[in-house]
Design an enzyme around this catalytic site. Structure first.
Site, PDB file in Angstrom:
ATOM      1  N   HIS A  41       0.964  -1.430   0.015  1.00  0.00           N
ATOM      2  CA  HIS A  41       0.090  -0.139   0.043  1.00  0.00           C
ATOM      3  C   HIS A  41       0.949   1.257  -0.125  1.00  0.00           C
ATOM      4  CE1 HIS A  41      -3.270   2.771   1.661  1.00  0.00           C
ATOM      5  NE2 HIS A  41      -2.345   3.440   2.109  1.00  0.00           N
ATOM      6  N   HIS A  44       1.788   4.318  -3.087  1.00  0.00           N
ATOM      7  CA  HIS A  44       1.652   5.779  -2.909  1.00  0.00           C
ATOM      8  C   HIS A  44       2.778   6.378  -3.754  1.00  0.00           C
ATOM      9  CE1 HIS A  44      -1.448   6.813  -0.210  1.00  0.00           C
ATOM     10  NE2 HIS A  44      -0.973   6.008   0.630  1.00  0.00           N
ATOM     11  N   TYR A  53      -3.688  15.032  -2.203  1.00  0.00           N
ATOM     12  CA  TYR A  53      -4.027  14.350  -1.132  1.00  0.00           C
ATOM     13  C   TYR A  53      -4.867  15.039  -0.195  1.00  0.00           C
ATOM     14  CZ  TYR A  53      -3.080  10.617   2.430  1.00  0.00           C
ATOM     15  OH  TYR A  53      -3.164   9.643   3.315  1.00  0.00           O
ATOM     16  N   GLU A  99      -5.567   7.135  -1.547  1.00  0.00           N
ATOM     17  CA  GLU A  99      -5.651   5.857  -0.480  1.00  0.00           C
ATOM     18  C   GLU A  99      -6.322   4.466  -0.943  1.00  0.00           C
ATOM     19  OE1 GLU A  99      -4.624   5.476   2.337  1.00  0.00           O
ATOM     20  OE2 GLU A  99      -3.369   7.352   2.275  1.00  0.00           O
ATOM     21  N   ASP A 135      -8.792  14.445   8.636  1.00  0.00           N
ATOM     22  CA  ASP A 135      -8.196  13.332   7.931  1.00  0.00           C
ATOM     23  C   ASP A 135      -8.021  13.893   6.495  1.00  0.00           C
ATOM     24  OD1 ASP A 135      -7.415  10.727   7.013  1.00  0.00           O
ATOM     25  OD2 ASP A 135      -9.322  10.051   6.569  1.00  0.00           O
ATOM     26  N   HIS A 151      -8.584   8.822   4.208  1.00  0.00           N
ATOM     27  CA  HIS A 151      -8.903   7.263   5.139  1.00  0.00           C
ATOM     28  C   HIS A 151     -10.391   6.990   5.128  1.00  0.00           C
ATOM     29  CE1 HIS A 151      -4.702   8.387   5.719  1.00  0.00           C
ATOM     30  NE2 HIS A 151      -4.547   7.401   5.477  1.00  0.00           N
TER      31      HIS A 151
END
Length: 328
Positions: A142, A146, A157, A166, A244, A249
């Site tokens: 993961h 990125h 982001y 994500e 966040d 996320h």
């Protein structure tokens, strides 16, 4: 302890997002790379400090050390490289043979892992809620994904583009694990971060706690300390928040479920068609850095046409509340 981790996490993710930082990375690359298909891994140890990269503890071709964090990081970087090379003919993160570096034993009780633009960094966890962060192959993949997104599209982001960022990492993280285990879409667990939580963290319905479920977003954990997994799996439940980074996320659960549905609609090995569609969409020149779910979905349907799976991909997005017209 959680606030300490989050404060550091924000710093490193901000660095990753700064173009100047990426430019410095390019300057530091060696002039000659290894041959395509040849891995070049170096694992460092921060010895529980926060100075990067640390001291070299394992280099490419050297034997296992017996330290689980070192050896899991080494193996995880290799399996991720092998996946991108064998499946997509991609030569490392940047497709130019970039060496893969990782630092383990970062910080004291640091409960996270991240890609900072130059290397993977892994904490050992606090032993209370989190185990060491090298324990999960899909988390390693993961974070490296990125780097792929940063190299190809630089999805901003924040908000929906950040949630796509994500989600793309979850997609490839899960695919690397499935590839390593030789699992079909139907046989995979579609869980991200299995083994990361200690036994003290409560899961849902008696199941072990995990970070996220791509199959059923919102069912990763339900714990008195951590709370309940907040991920939605449908646009009806989209979370509008300033926290966040605009819910990157949280709302990633929606495109995550779309990929799971597409992969299981198609059947077989998920990386062969569904994964290729998502990969080619990530590389599509029409994908913009600030694109939202709707446009990303439309591009996946268009890229699915060459594999004759546009109906399955279109159906997957429809089931998570994103209507995408099929172009004949």
């Amino acid at each position: 302890m959680a606030l300490h981790v989050l404060s550091g996490d924000t710093t490193f993710r901000s660095l990753r997002a700064v173009p100047r930082f990426a430019a410095e990375l390019i300057k530091k690359r060696p002039l000659a790379f290894m041959l395509a298909g040849d891995k070049q891994r170096t694992i460092f140890s921060a010895n529980n400090a926060q100075a990067l990269p640390g001291v070299i503890v394992r280099a490419e071709g050297s034997p296992a050390t017996g330290d689980p964090a070192i050896d899991e990081a080494y193996d995880g970087l290799g399996l991720t490289y092998d996946f991108f090379w064998n499946v997509f003919n991609r030569n490392s993160i940047d497709d130019e043979g970039m060496p893969l570096n990782g630092t383990v034993h970062f910080g004291a009780n640091y409960s996270n892992a991240f890609w900072d633009g130059q290397r993977m960094v892994f904490g050992d966890g606090d032993g209370e809620l989190f185990n060491r962060f090298t324990i999960s192959l899909d988390v390693i993949a993961h974070e490296l994904a990125h780097g792929v997104t940063e190299d190809e599209t630089q999805l901003i982001y924040s908000s929906q583009s950040g949630a796509l960022n994500e989600s793309v990492s979850d997609v490839f993280g899960s695919l690397v694990k499935q590839y390593a285990l030789n699992q079909t879409a139907e046989g995979a667990d579609w869980l991200i971060g299995a083994g990361l939580f200690t036994d003290r963290v409560q899961g849902v319905g008696g199941n072990p706690a995990v970070l996220r479920s791509m199959k059923e977003p919102g069912t990763g954990y339900d714990d008195p300390v951590l709370g309940r997994d907040p991920q939605p799996g449908h646009m009806d439940d989209f979370v509008n928040t300033f926290e966040d980074n605009g819910g990157v996320h949280i709302n990633s659960g929606i495109p995550n479920k779309a990929f799971y549905l597409a992969a299981t609609n198609i059947g077989g090995y998920a990386w062969e068609k569904a994964g290729r569609v998502w990969y080619e969409t990530l590389l599509d020149s029409r994908l913009r850095s600030n694109d939202k779910f709707q446009r990303f979905a439309q591009l996946t349907v268009e890229n699915a046409k060459r594999y004759k799976v546009e109906a399955e991909v279109c159906d997957a997005w429809t089931k998570v509340g994103i209507s995408v017209p099929m172009i004949i």
